[in-house]
Design an enzyme around this catalytic site. Structure first.
Site, short mmCIF file in Angstrom:
data_model
loop_
_atom_site.label_atom_id
_atom_site.label_comp_id
_atom_site.label_asym_id
_atom_site.label_seq_id
_atom_site.Cartn_x
_atom_site.Cartn_y
_atom_site.Cartn_z
N SER A 151 0.83 -1.19 0.00
CA SER A 151 0.00 0.00 0.00
C SER A 151 0.88 1.26 0.00
O SER A 151 1.64 1.48 -0.94
CB SER A 151 -0.97 -0.04 1.19
OG SER A 151 -1.98 0.92 1.07
N ASP A 227 -10.17 -5.73 -3.20
CA ASP A 227 -9.58 -4.66 -2.39
C ASP A 227 -10.50 -3.44 -2.44
O ASP A 227 -10.76 -2.88 -3.51
CB ASP A 227 -8.21 -4.33 -2.97
CG ASP A 227 -7.40 -3.37 -2.12
OD1 ASP A 227 -7.99 -2.49 -1.47
OD2 ASP A 227 -6.16 -3.50 -2.11
N HIS A 260 -7.37 -6.04 0.91
CA HIS A 260 -6.18 -5.21 1.09
C HIS A 260 -5.34 -5.63 2.29
O HIS A 260 -4.29 -5.03 2.52
CB HIS A 260 -6.63 -3.74 1.27
CG HIS A 260 -5.53 -2.73 1.08
ND1 HIS A 260 -4.96 -2.47 -0.15
CD2 HIS A 260 -4.93 -1.89 1.97
CE1 HIS A 260 -4.05 -1.52 -0.01
NE2 HIS A 260 -4.00 -1.15 1.25
#
Length: 282
Positions: A151, A227, A260
């Site tokens: 991320s 996600d 995620h």
């Protein structure tokens, strides 16, 4: 710097040692914490080293505890280094007001805007100071260094590698913020840390860096298709298009059903370590 290295704890793990450390950082101007996994091979001499950069709200413990990476790192003789994601206890007003800016959200760049420019220098910290400390105090090879992340940390891994040609021999990312100039997280962070000059932003955007000619070894990216941040924040398709147009080698794997979080990372971390081992043990 190195003289002030403090061992917080060490634990036997897959034949090696998982340690947690703190040191006074000249770059940040405050104490910084980081974790290192030393594989069993490090007892006999220097080994390749792989830096992992975590995402928003995380610390040096997040990947270390949740990802289960030590087993494969031990198998391939890779040292793992996990820094914190930002300065802590800075005393800067408002540093803890947002989960996506300030504390826990350093974005792996050097801030130029007050009051953040005093301590938020995570780009230089990771690429220069922490790297030098690890090479000095641990059995790590300076000519075999890789970087990956998740991320915000995937953004950091891509941009630091692209900004420092030749410094990292392998690169990968999980669900990176791949075009931060075009997403709310990136716009907020870049405005706060760097001001309104979009040319300065572009120097910390992986998609724009590839367009501008920056190159690294073959990149592996995994992205979960379930996600919740994919559509608004991550934009891997923009990075993919930039790499295709520029001839930057990229394998972008779209994983159906994965979100995620660290269940996603844990499912594919072995593949990433094998990817890095292919370059770092060559």
């Amino acid at each position: 710097m190195a003289a002030g290295l403090e061992t917080l704890s060490e634990h036997r793990c897959h034949g090696g040692v998982q340690g947690f450390y703190r040191h006074p950082s000249d770059t940040i101007g405050l104490p910084m914490r980081f974790a290192v996994y030393r594989p069993p091979q490090a007892e006999h001499g220097p080994v390749p080293v792989l830096f992992y950069l975590a995402g928003l709200t995380c610390t040096e413990e997040t990947f270390t505890i949740k990802a289960g990476a030590q087993r494969m790192a031990a198998q391939h003789g890779l040292m793992l280094v996990m820094p914190d994601t930002s300065p802590r206890d800075t005393g800067v007003p408002g540093a803890g007001d947002s989960w996506d800016f300030g504390t826990g959200a350093g974005f792996y760049l050097d801030a130029t805007e007050a009051p953040w420019s005093t301590h938020w220098r995570m780009g230089s910290y990771v690429a220069d100071e922490l790297r030098a400390l690890v090479l000095q105090r641990f059995a790590a090879r300076a000519d075999r260094v890789g970087i990956f992340g998740h991320s915000m940390g995937g953004h950091g891994a891509l941009t630091l590698a692209l900004r420092h040609p030749g410094r990292y021999q392998s690169v990968s990312a999980f669900a990176p913020i791949a075009a931060p100039m075009q997403c709310p997280w990136g716009v907020k962070a870049f405005t706060g840390y760097l001001g309104t000059d979009r040319a300065a932003w572009a120097r910390h955007d992986a998609t724009e860096l590839v367009k501008a000619g920056a190159r690294v070894p073959h990149i592996l990216v995994d992205q979960g298709l379930a996600d919740g941040f994919l559509a608004e924040q991550l934009h891997p398709h923009l990075f993919e298009a930039a790499c295709q147009a520029a001839g930057q080698p990229l394998t972008l794997r779209r994983q159906p059903g994965y979100d995620h979080g660290y269940y996603f990372i844990g499912s594919f971390v072995d593949d990433h370590l094998v990817h890095h081992a292919g370059f770092l043990n060559a």
